[in-house]
Design a protein around this motif. Structure first.
Motif, PDB file in Angstrom:
ATOM      1  N   HIS A  25       0.554  -1.691  -0.128  1.00  0.00           N
ATOM      2  CA  HIS A  25       0.005   0.263   0.063  1.00  0.00           C
ATOM      3  C   HIS A  25       1.040   1.040  -0.275  1.00  0.00           C
ATOM      4  O   HIS A  25       1.683   1.405   1.120  1.00  0.00           O
ATOM      5  CB  HIS A  25      -1.239  -0.188   0.980  1.00  0.00           C
ATOM      6  N   ILE A  34       3.238   0.210   3.035  1.00  0.00           N
ATOM      7  CA  ILE A  34       2.615  -0.930   4.283  1.00  0.00           C
ATOM      8  C   ILE A  34       2.662  -1.563   3.370  1.00  0.00           C
ATOM      9  O   ILE A  34       2.159  -1.754   2.816  1.00  0.00           O
ATOM     10  CB  ILE A  34       1.789   0.395   4.735  1.00  0.00           C
ATOM     11  N   ASP A  72       1.633  -5.670   4.067  1.00  0.00           N
ATOM     12  CA  ASP A  72       0.729  -6.695   4.672  1.00  0.00           C
ATOM     13  C   ASP A  72       0.559  -8.240   4.080  1.00  0.00           C
ATOM     14  O   ASP A  72       0.503  -8.152   2.838  1.00  0.00           O
ATOM     15  CB  ASP A  72      -0.033  -6.750   5.144  1.00  0.00           C
ATOM     16  N   GLU A 111       1.705  -5.178   9.669  1.00  0.00           N
ATOM     17  CA  GLU A 111       1.785  -3.790   8.626  1.00  0.00           C
ATOM     18  C   GLU A 111       3.035  -3.845   8.960  1.00  0.00           C
ATOM     19  O   GLU A 111       3.708  -3.194  10.216  1.00  0.00           O
ATOM     20  CB  GLU A 111       1.053  -2.863   8.567  1.00  0.00           C
ATOM     21  N   LYS A 166       6.456  -1.158   7.919  1.00  0.00           N
ATOM     22  CA  LYS A 166       6.696  -0.235   7.250  1.00  0.00           C
ATOM     23  C   LYS A 166       8.070  -0.760   5.616  1.00  0.00           C
ATOM     24  O   LYS A 166       8.392  -1.301   6.724  1.00  0.00           O
ATOM     25  CB  LYS A 166       7.351   0.541   8.050  1.00  0.00           C
TER      26      LYS A 166
END
Length: 257
Positions: free
Chosen positions: A164, A174, A176, A191, A193
């Protein structure tokens, strides 16, 4: 005049000695892509390409030492193609190429390549839109039956990774996802970084005694955007997924929205 001519010939000869005419894996006279031309124009990269080609030949030759030599040879060829497609050929700078070559040859991770970002990066330094989105892979999952002492297929499972964007920070994302392995052992990426580093996303989760780095390389492979996972030094899964969560070199396909 004669001395001047001799001096000129001497200088030209010296220059020619330091001009890489060929790299071991291809003929520089036929270099067409930016990658090939850059390798040929750089003495350091030309030597690294020589070493890479020699190592690849050595790995192929070593396949005959294994019981299933055909499978080992095919795996070696597939790994080489994957490295070229996702890692070497996605570079846009000499620094990136040097890192990828050295890691291939030395089998040792060169950490600390993620940039300290400013807001002045050029568009070519940033990830493309295809480096974002949802990626998935469907695979067969096996369960071990203790009664029969055999592995049995338990059906298909889908590995998913989503990348994302972060508003106003195109060099950040991000990430996941959930990966499923043998005996339905799962690994949740949470999640995390990630920072864009030249040709890949990198998740750093370093510990006091070790470097923990998961890289995600997007590339066009077989006509589609795909994502290669590289668990550098096999540390990320040890920290987050346990010993059965091995997922280095998994390739996922970008889903079309």
């Amino acid at each position: 005049m004669k001395n001047l001519l001799l001096a000129t010939i001497s200088i030209l000869s010296t220059c020619l000695l330091y001009t890489p005419a060929n790299a071991a894996s291809f003929d520089c006279k036929k270099a067409a892509s930016w990658i090939e031309k850059t390798v040929c124009d750089s003495p350091e990269l030309s030597k690294l390409d020589d070493a890479m080609a020699e190592k690849y030949k050595s790995n192929l030759a070593a396949s005959s030492d294994y019981e299933d030599s055909k499978a080992f040879k095919n795996r070696t060829i597939a790994n080489q193609r994957t490295w070229l497609t996702f890692q070497r050929n996605t570079c846009k700078s000499e620094e990136c190429l040097i890192r990828e070559y050295k890691e291939y040859i030395e089998e040792q991770t060169n950490y600390g390549v993620a940039w300290n970002f400013s807001d002045e990066l050029s568009p070519s330094d940033l990830p493309s839109k295809s480096a974002l989105g949802n990626f998935s892979q469907t695979s067969q999952i096996s369960l071990y039956n203790s009664d029969t002492q055999q592995w049995e297929d338990s059906g298909e499972a889908t590995n998913t990774v989503s990348i994302h964007s972060v508003a106003n920070k195109p060099y950040l994302s991000i990430i996941d996802g959930v990966l499923i392995f043998t005996n339905t052992h799962t690994c949740d990426l949470g999640e995390s970084k990630a920072i864009w580093s030249q040709n890949h996303w990198v998740i750093n989760d370093d510990q006091s005694d070790k470097n923990v780095e998961l890289r995600l390389y997007p590339a066009t492979y077989k006509g589609q955007t795909q994502l290669l996972l590289r668990d550098m030094d096999d540390q990320y899964r040890r920290l987050h997924c346990g010993m059965r969560g091995y997922f280095d070199r998994i390739i996922l396909e970008r889903e079309v929205s």
